[in-house]
Each structure stands twice: as structure tokens, then as C-alpha cells.
Design a protein around this motif. Sequence first.
Motif, PDB file in Angstrom:
ATOM      1  N   ASN A 123      -0.531  -4.056  -1.892  1.00 38.47           N
ATOM      2  CA  ASN A 123      -1.825  -4.309  -1.738  1.00 38.47           C
ATOM      3  C   ASN A 123      -2.620  -2.680  -0.846  1.00 38.47           C
ATOM      4  OD1 ASN A 123      -1.995  -7.026  -3.344  1.00 38.47           O
ATOM      5  ND2 ASN A 123      -1.030  -7.119  -2.168  1.00 38.47           N
ATOM      6  N   VAL A 124      -3.916  -2.569  -2.055  1.00 36.40           N
ATOM      7  CA  VAL A 124      -4.738  -1.259  -1.263  1.00 36.40           C
ATOM      8  C   VAL A 124      -5.965  -2.047  -1.394  1.00 36.40           C
ATOM      9  CG1 VAL A 124      -5.945   0.727  -1.622  1.00 36.40           C
ATOM     10  CG2 VAL A 124      -3.786   0.341  -2.222  1.00 36.40           C
ATOM     11  N   ALA A 125      -7.083  -2.689  -0.278  1.00 34.82           N
ATOM     12  CA  ALA A 125      -8.497  -2.466  -0.400  1.00 34.82           C
ATOM     13  C   ALA A 125      -9.202  -1.741  -0.897  1.00 34.82           C
ATOM     14  CB  ALA A 125      -8.911  -3.112   0.659  1.00 34.82           C
ATOM     15  N   GLY A 126     -10.483  -2.172  -1.217  1.00 38.58           N
ATOM     16  CA  GLY A 126     -11.820  -1.125  -1.183  1.00 38.58           C
ATOM     17  C   GLY A 126     -12.034  -0.397  -0.183  1.00 38.58           C
ATOM     18  N   ALA A 127     -12.203  -0.729   1.015  1.00 34.00           N
ATOM     19  CA  ALA A 127     -11.869   0.603   1.988  1.00 34.00           C
ATOM     20  C   ALA A 127     -11.344   1.421   2.344  1.00 34.00           C
ATOM     21  CB  ALA A 127     -12.657  -0.474   3.742  1.00 34.00           C
ATOM     22  N   GLN A 128     -10.212   1.029   2.382  1.00 34.09           N
ATOM     23  CA  GLN A 128      -8.515   2.262   2.290  1.00 34.09           C
ATOM     24  C   GLN A 128      -9.096   3.212   0.904  1.00 34.09           C
ATOM     25  OE1 GLN A 128      -5.710  -0.778   2.491  1.00 34.09           O
ATOM     26  NE2 GLN A 128      -4.865   0.750   2.760  1.00 34.09           N
ATOM     27  N   LEU A 129      -9.660   2.347   0.105  1.00 33.88           N
ATOM     28  CA  LEU A 129      -9.795   3.598  -1.081  1.00 33.88           C
ATOM     29  C   LEU A 129     -11.120   4.410  -0.762  1.00 33.88           C
ATOM     30  CD1 LEU A 129      -9.789   1.366  -4.152  1.00 33.88           C
ATOM     31  CD2 LEU A 129      -7.762   3.366  -3.386  1.00 33.88           C
ATOM     32  N   ARG A 130     -12.290   4.100  -0.307  1.00 27.91           N
ATOM     33  CA  ARG A 130     -13.398   4.839   0.417  1.00 27.91           C
ATOM     34  C   ARG A 130     -11.924   6.135   0.947  1.00 27.91           C
ATOM     35  NH1 ARG A 130     -16.020   0.865   0.847  1.00 27.91           N
ATOM     36  NH2 ARG A 130     -15.830  -0.050   3.019  1.00 27.91           N
ATOM     37  N   GLN A 131     -11.562   5.867   1.700  1.00 29.10           N
ATOM     38  CA  GLN A 131     -11.235   7.203   2.882  1.00 29.10           C
ATOM     39  C   GLN A 131     -10.617   8.499   1.759  1.00 29.10           C
ATOM     40  OE1 GLN A 131     -11.080   6.831   6.070  1.00 29.10           O
ATOM     41  NE2 GLN A 131     -12.827   5.151   5.570  1.00 29.10           N
ATOM     42  N   HIS A 132     -10.922   9.535   2.523  1.00 32.29           N
ATOM     43  CA  HIS A 132     -10.950  10.729   1.434  1.00 32.29           C
ATOM     44  C   HIS A 132      -9.431  11.046   2.040  1.00 32.29           C
ATOM     45  CE1 HIS A 132     -14.505  11.998  -0.318  1.00 32.29           C
ATOM     46  NE2 HIS A 132     -15.006  11.255   0.860  1.00 32.29           N
ATOM     47  N   GLY A 133      -9.037  10.610   3.253  1.00 28.93           N
ATOM     48  CA  GLY A 133      -7.495  10.750   3.190  1.00 28.93           C
ATOM     49  C   GLY A 133      -6.188   9.941   2.543  1.00 28.93           C
ATOM     50  N   LEU A 134      -6.484   8.631   2.515  1.00 33.18           N
ATOM     51  CA  LEU A 134      -5.832   7.965   1.378  1.00 33.18           C
ATOM     52  C   LEU A 134      -4.634   8.231   0.630  1.00 33.18           C
ATOM     53  CD1 LEU A 134      -4.446   5.529   1.284  1.00 33.18           C
ATOM     54  CD2 LEU A 134      -6.059   4.624  -0.822  1.00 33.18           C
ATOM     55  N   PRO A 135      -5.243   9.228   0.045  1.00 31.56           N
ATOM     56  CA  PRO A 135      -3.676   9.787  -0.693  1.00 31.56           C
ATOM     57  C   PRO A 135      -2.225  10.542  -0.046  1.00 31.56           C
ATOM     58  CG  PRO A 135      -5.453  10.684  -2.033  1.00 31.56           C
ATOM     59  CD  PRO A 135      -5.672   9.597  -0.797  1.00 31.56           C
ATOM     60  N   GLY A 136      -3.336  11.725   1.107  1.00 31.41           N
ATOM     61  CA  GLY A 136      -2.464  11.766   2.404  1.00 31.41           C
ATOM     62  C   GLY A 136      -1.717  11.432   3.043  1.00 31.41           C
ATOM     63  N   ALA A 137      -1.929   9.595   3.431  1.00 28.36           N
ATOM     64  CA  ALA A 137      -1.753   8.907   3.883  1.00 28.36           C
ATOM     65  C   ALA A 137      -0.098   8.741   3.582  1.00 28.36           C
ATOM     66  CB  ALA A 137      -2.217   7.242   4.654  1.00 28.36           C
ATOM     67  N   VAL A 138      -0.849   8.094   1.792  1.00 27.37           N
ATOM     68  CA  VAL A 138       0.880   7.934   1.317  1.00 27.37           C
ATOM     69  C   VAL A 138       1.770   8.443   0.967  1.00 27.37           C
ATOM     70  CG1 VAL A 138       1.512   7.076  -1.197  1.00 27.37           C
ATOM     71  CG2 VAL A 138      -1.457   5.516  -0.593  1.00 27.37           C
ATOM     72  N   ARG A 139       1.687   9.770   0.939  1.00 23.95           N
ATOM     73  CA  ARG A 139       2.754  10.984   0.900  1.00 23.95           C
ATOM     74  C   ARG A 139       2.519  10.915   2.626  1.00 23.95           C
ATOM     75  NH1 ARG A 139      -0.986  14.738   0.638  1.00 23.95           N
ATOM     76  NH2 ARG A 139      -0.995  14.880  -1.675  1.00 23.95           N
ATOM     77  N   ALA A 140       2.180  10.709   3.124  1.00 23.62           N
ATOM     78  CA  ALA A 140       3.255  10.884   5.234  1.00 23.62           C
ATOM     79  C   ALA A 140       3.837  10.139   4.728  1.00 23.62           C
ATOM     80  CB  ALA A 140       2.039  10.781   6.007  1.00 23.62           C
ATOM     81  N   ALA A 141       4.461   8.111   4.675  1.00 21.16           N
ATOM     82  CA  ALA A 141       4.419   7.576   4.347  1.00 21.16           C
ATOM     83  C   ALA A 141       5.853   7.786   3.779  1.00 21.16           C
ATOM     84  CB  ALA A 141       3.529   6.099   4.293  1.00 21.16           C
ATOM     85  N   LEU A 142       5.063   8.370   2.875  1.00 17.17           N
ATOM     86  CA  LEU A 142       6.678   8.459   2.030  1.00 17.17           C
ATOM     87  C   LEU A 142       7.795   9.403   2.124  1.00 17.17           C
ATOM     88  CD1 LEU A 142       4.726   8.728  -1.845  1.00 17.17           C
ATOM     89  CD2 LEU A 142       6.674   6.883  -0.842  1.00 17.17           C
ATOM     90  N   ALA A 143       6.793  10.294   3.087  1.00 13.79           N
ATOM     91  CA  ALA A 143       8.001  11.522   3.566  1.00 13.79           C
ATOM     92  C   ALA A 143       8.843  10.906   4.748  1.00 13.79           C
ATOM     93  CB  ALA A 143       7.250  12.955   3.929  1.00 13.79           C
ATOM     94  N   ALA A 166       9.560   7.465   4.837  1.00 14.58           N
ATOM     95  CA  ALA A 166      10.093   6.361   5.186  1.00 14.58           C
ATOM     96  C   ALA A 166      11.901   7.112   4.742  1.00 14.58           C
ATOM     97  CB  ALA A 166       9.985   5.600   4.253  1.00 14.58           C
ATOM     98  N   GLY A 167      11.384   8.323   3.832  1.00 15.85           N
ATOM     99  CA  GLY A 167      12.498   9.288   3.528  1.00 15.85           C
ATOM    100  C   GLY A 167      12.472   8.787   1.593  1.00 15.85           C
ATOM    101  N   GLU A 168      11.711   8.344   0.906  1.00 18.50           N
ATOM    102  CA  GLU A 168      11.571   7.264  -0.069  1.00 18.50           C
ATOM    103  C   GLU A 168      10.804   8.186  -1.181  1.00 18.50           C
ATOM    104  OE1 GLU A 168      13.046   4.315  -0.954  1.00 18.50           O
ATOM    105  OE2 GLU A 168      14.502   4.170   0.991  1.00 18.50           O
ATOM    106  N   PRO A 169      11.360   7.994  -2.423  1.00 13.95           N
ATOM    107  CA  PRO A 169      11.147   8.285  -3.517  1.00 13.95           C
ATOM    108  C   PRO A 169       9.301   8.006  -4.037  1.00 13.95           C
ATOM    109  CG  PRO A 169      13.044   7.266  -4.551  1.00 13.95           C
ATOM    110  CD  PRO A 169      12.709   7.452  -3.062  1.00 13.95           C
TER     111      PRO A 169
END
Length: 855
Positions: free
Chosen positions: A689-709, A711-714
Motif C-alpha cells: 500500500n502507498v500513502a498520499g504523502a509518499q505519492l507527493r515525493q518526486h523520488g518515489l519512482p526512484g525509491a521503487v526502482r532501487a528497492a527492486l534492484a 532485492a533482485g526482483e523483476p
Amino acid sequence: MHALGILDTPPEAQFDAVCRLARTLFRVPYAWISLVDAERLWCKASAGIQFGPTARDAAFCHHAILSDAPLVVEDARSDPRFHGVALVTGPQGVRFYAGLPLMLRPGLPLGTFCLADTVPRRLSEDESARLSDLTAVVVAQLRHYEARVASETEALRRRASEEALSQASRNLTLAEQMAHIGHWRVDLASGAVTWSDEVCRMHGRAPGDPAACIEEALSYYHPEDRGRIAALVTDARERRAGFSFKARILRRDGEERVIVSRGICECDETGAAAALFGSAQDVTEMDRAQAELQERTARLRASTALLDATLEHMDQGLMMVDEAGIVRVCNERAIALLDLPRDLMRNAPTFDEVRRHQIARDDFARCEAALREQVAHGPLPTHPRTYERERPDGTVLEVRTVPLPTGGAVRTYTDITARKAAEAQVAHMARHDTLTGLPNRALFRDSLDRRLASQRRHGGACGLLCLDLDAFKAVNDTLGHLAGDAMLREVAGRIRAVLRREDLAARLGGDEFAVLLGGESDAAATAERLIAALREPVDLGGQEATIGVSIGIAVAPEHGLDGDTLIKRADRALYRAKSEGRNTYRHFAAAMDRAAEERRRLELDLRLALQRGAFALHYQPVFDLAGGRITAVEALLRWNHPTRGRLDPAAFLPLAEETGLVVPLGEWVLRTALRDARALPPEIRVVVNVAGAQLRQHGLPGAVRAALAAAGEPPGRLELDIAEGALAEAGGRLADLADLGIGLAFDDFGAGASSLGALRRLPFGRIKLARALAGDAALPQASGLLRAVVALGEALGLEVTAKGVETEAQLAGLREAGCTGAQGFLLGRPVPFGELAPMLGEAVAFPGPRRSRGA
């Protein structure tokens, strides 16, 4: 810093102690004090970290020292200024940094006092204040260095001064004799007077024989000047300011001399006046020569045609009165501004005749009593004087009188009506909101403080209402900011219409307003009138909009007698009104203070829990209703509170959203869930689940990309649930997230009013039905609505999953309606990750028929 001699010095206990204290107080692994030279950064003291001289442009402190304000970097890895800094990329692993410049004085920073952490975080207001306090301690130590250097320098200077003092004293005596200038000093504590030899000679006394006291010194002045000089001395003493004057003195032999004296006030270490010191110059001959020259020059200029032409083209009115009181010059501008009869001015009237004419025509009631007496009866002043006068037609004149050396005076009249209007407008704008015309926060606070001060002296009561508009953001978002401005102006007008004349309304900023009730007012009745007035629809250029208002009420003296307390408690009552349904009002109650304190303690606990890893994830399975197998697990946050036990998200997530802690907390959930996903079968998704305050952060896509990398998950392994209430915060970040290849689900569909529009324009791949829809699935009358919602999802190419399934009847209704997935207590409760394994291997046979897709 080089002058202080502090660079490259050995460690010192007081600086190291501050670093250790900061490390403990803020619970950070690193704290240090940097001194910044022209090209390098040098560590004076540290705790938890060691580093040698560093290039200045490769350090956080290079940026922190460039501003008076603190530099706070909440996540250095996502900040392009610092993501490549050695402290971030190296073994220290710095993510969070806070640094304050060490200001020896304004504009003179020597270095920085720094905190750092290995996890992203923010500083609260209290933490920022404590950091400022510790920085002040470091600055105090630096000032100790400065004082020591200054003391040593002063000692050298004094030795040199003492050697030159005797010679300077001799030179001063000779210089005073040559220039006819002497010096004097009056000790204000003892009254003792000191005169130089030259001052003694001016007064006809022998060298070394000064006046015994200030009264004797004043007795030498001419009786007509004595009172003025005494007043100047008294004023200089009271204001601790300098002064100058020109006056006549009478020697014992009867000779009159003219002197010019200039003085200053010496203050002691407490700032109190200690002595008056000054100079005196005998200008008798100079003054006589200058007076003769000025007299000849004045008469010459008055007799020339060039002067007449200049006078007639002046923008100012000008009138010259000679020593006999006759008006010798009066230009056309003065006649027009003063509305003087030409017949009167043509016959060389006296100034008294002109004044009597003005008194008969003008109203001087607005002048101060002393000025009114001077205008009506007094002589022309003997010193320059300026005052303002408003004529009956509204014209404001600046009247300036300058005495002439030969007697008489020149008076000018300047029309300053436009200037006064502009000054009044500027003053009004500084204290009023430009959009609504209401008083602004500064004027409102001044009015509140004055009202409370009067109340403390004389008793009585007053009410304070804090207003916050409901649904105003929707007007801005849907109709634009111009419509929002029009709405605010209409709101201001309606507030004025509801209030009485003695009440004061103000716009504090944004959609926040406040009302200060005057006299004995019923605050609740006023709040009800405001709510009724503001709920009425507003026509915004052909489009109708409706808002509401929430109101918090605090009353003095019952709820406090100082402005800060009263405003704080009205705000807490407003917070309660908003939390209990909005479009209503609440009075402050003592329980609100306790609730605020409880909220503060919970916030502190939440911050500590985030630092100490006190959170855990439980996972709830999501089933495919066709095959009966688990297709996803939803990560649900749990908090193991040290005193309250395990807390569900509803107990702390709203507070985390308000404080911004949900951002680092959400990143932790994302990283942990993807790490756990490595132990799941590859076909099972992880839902976060993603909260509204997280969506306000411009860095959210980068944080998701970094977490996937990490964990090594697609990307396809991850699905983000986004509730409708958070969509307004997303901006263009949903498209950026979808571009990563992850899944996006529209959570709580059916709980809001704009779901269809959101589905059409946003890149969702799944709809998750609100619990209320799933709860009604067993009711025959709800089956049509449920089928329609599922059909909408099919038409848009979206999977439909139901949440909150708790009964067999609900499950059957959902399958009949065509839902593709479901989760709930009936199918599986949230469990720790280690307990998921038994649930993943086998298919579940669901009873009852299932409607086929497209049926």
C-alpha cells in the motif's frame, strides 16, 4: 579562523563533549564540528566518525556554511548535490544530514555543527531548536578564542598607546590653542566638570580653573539660551545620544562670545549614561563675518528679478517675512495653496494679518494643542521647524519654517496629499491581506495581544474562532486558482456580513481565517451563523461551487490569557471539529490538550520505533476465484509497541501521514516486502500500500526502482495499492511508476465520488473493491450494483478483486458477480511471513457457481 589560531589545533574536551551529547540526544551515529577554510574542510571535533582534512567542495559543510538557516538533507542518496559525496558512498553510509553554520557574528560563519544518520529522517521543531542550542554552545567556545586573541592584541596596543599618550597630550594642547577649540567632560554620577585650558580661556578663566559643576558651567550661557542648552543636555543624557548647539556665553567681565559645541554621551558597561564629552569652539569672529555675508547675500537675492521668476515657478509655496514681521515675498503657489486674497497680499501685509485670515478660514482642530497655540498666537520660531497641516478641502501641507540670520524667516508650503495617501496605502497593505482586504496575521495578532492585555488589566472575556475551509482544495484543483481566489473573496465578504462592528476577522493564510469577538459575544451563535453563511453555494463565473467551514473556539480567560495559548487551543478545537465530521464547530476542552500530548508522545514513539526497527510485516493472501490458488500476498504493517502491544495501521498511520514519517516507513515496507518476496514462488505477486504523502515525493519512482534492484526482483513481482483519497497527491508520478513495469491497483473503489474519472485517465491494472461493496455481496438487492461495477472493470480491461470477505455468502455473491480475486478473514488472516508457507501449496475449492467472464 587564521586570526583566531584555531585551525589544526589538538582535540579539546569541550568540543568533543558537545559532539557526544548531540550523538546521544538525537540518537544518531555521527556528530562532528567542521571548520571551513578557503579550500578545505577540517574536523575540529567528532563523535562516532573520524576524517582528516577534506576538499571543501566535496563536503556537505560547503553548502551548509553558505546560509544562515540550517541545511537539512533528509535522504542524501536521492539528493543530486550529495549522492556522490564520500560520506554517502563510503563505509559511513550517510543518508541523513543536518548542519548549522557556526556564526561568530552575522555574515561571519567559521564552520558547521553537523549530525548524520545512516537512515533517512527529518528533524522536528523541537529537535531543530535543540540543534540550534548546541550550535550556540560551540559558537560560545569560538568566541572564547576570539576574546583571548583580542585580549592579547589589546595588551600590545595599550603599551604602544601609553608611550604615545604623553606626546599626544602635548600636541593636543598646542592644537587647541591654534584652532581655538577646547574639550570638556561632565561626569554624570558626581557632577564634576573637566575643561581643557582652551575652554577655560573661552570663558575668561585661567588655564586649569574649570567650572566646579554643571550648574556653574550652564550659568555662563546667555539667559535666552540657557534653558535650551539645559534641555539639550538632559535629552542627551536620557537618550544616550549626541548633540550639538550654537549659543552665546557671557564672561565674568561682561563680554559676549559665541561658541559652537558638539557632544556625545559615554555609556558604561551596562549601557547607562556615564558622562558627557564634547568640544567647544569660539566662533565669535567667524559668526559675525558669516552673518554680515549672509545678510548682504539675502538682500541681494531678494531684490533680483531672477529670484522672482524662480519663486513663481516653484512647486512649493514660499513666503518670506522680514525681521519686522512684514511679508516681503509670497509666490503664486503659496497664494493658491493657502487660498489667500490677492488684495491682501498686494499691500505687503504683516504675517499676523495673513495668519488671522487663515485662522478665520481653516479648521485647525486636528492639530495638537501646542501646535494650534503656536499657529494662532506664537511668534515665528527661531529654529527650523516643520509640521503638517490639513486644510478644509482635504489638502495636506507640509509647512517648514527656516529663520533668517537677519531676523524674520522663510516659510515653505509643500502639497504632500498624494504622498500621505500613498503612505497610508502602504501601511494598510502591510497589515492587510491583499486578496480579501481582511486584516492579515500580523494585525490580527497585535489586536489579540492588545485585547488580552486590556483584559488582564480590566477583566472581561473575549472569544477566538479559528476557521478552516472544508473542500476548498477541490475548488482550486477543479476550477483553477482564479476561481479559488474568487471563492476566498466571497468567503471574506460573508464573514464580514455575519460579524458585528466590534468583531475582527482576519485571513491568516491559504484557506485559514480567524475571528476575534469583541465585547460579550456568544461564540457558539457566531460559529453557527458562519457555518450557515459559508455552506451556501457560490457562483464562480457560471459554475456553482459549495464548500464548508470547520471552526475551533477558545475563550479568554477560561482557556488562557496569552495569545500563543489561546491560538493553540483554538487550533486544537478546530482539529477536533475537522476530525469529527467537518462543517461544524467545537469548543476547546482540557481533554484536547491531553489528546495533543498523547499524540506528541505517540509521534516520539513512532520516530524511535522507526530508528530501532520495531515494525513488522504480516501478509494476507489474495486468491484467484477461478483456480482457488493464491496469486498475491498483501503486506500489512504491524507495530510492536513497547507498552501498548501490537498495533494495527489504523492506530498510527494517520499520524505518520501528518508528520511525514510515512515516507521513510513506506520505504522500509517496500524494501522488506521485496526482500521477503525472494522466498515466494515466482508466480505470486507482493502487494504494498502507498500513502498520499509518499505519492507527493518526486523520488518515489526512484525509491521503487532501487528497492527492486536491491532485492533482485523483476518489476512484475510488485503491485502498489493506491487509494482514491491519495490520487490528488500523485501528479504525474503514476505514469512514472507504470513505466517501471510494476502493477498499479485502484484501492477502495466505490468509497469515493470520482472513481470513474480516475479509472479512465490513470494507468491502473486492477480494481480493489471497497469493503462496503464486498460486505453487501450477500444481499440480493446489491447484486445488480456489484455486477455493474465488475462489468465496468471488464470494459476497461481491469481485474476486479474484493477485500474484506468474511462469509461464505459474500464469497458466493462475489463469484456470481464475476470478481476475479478476493481476500479477507474467510480466506486467510494476515500472518507473519514465516507462517505463509502452508497456505501457498494447495488450491482451494470454492463452493457455488461462478459467472463466466463476459456473461
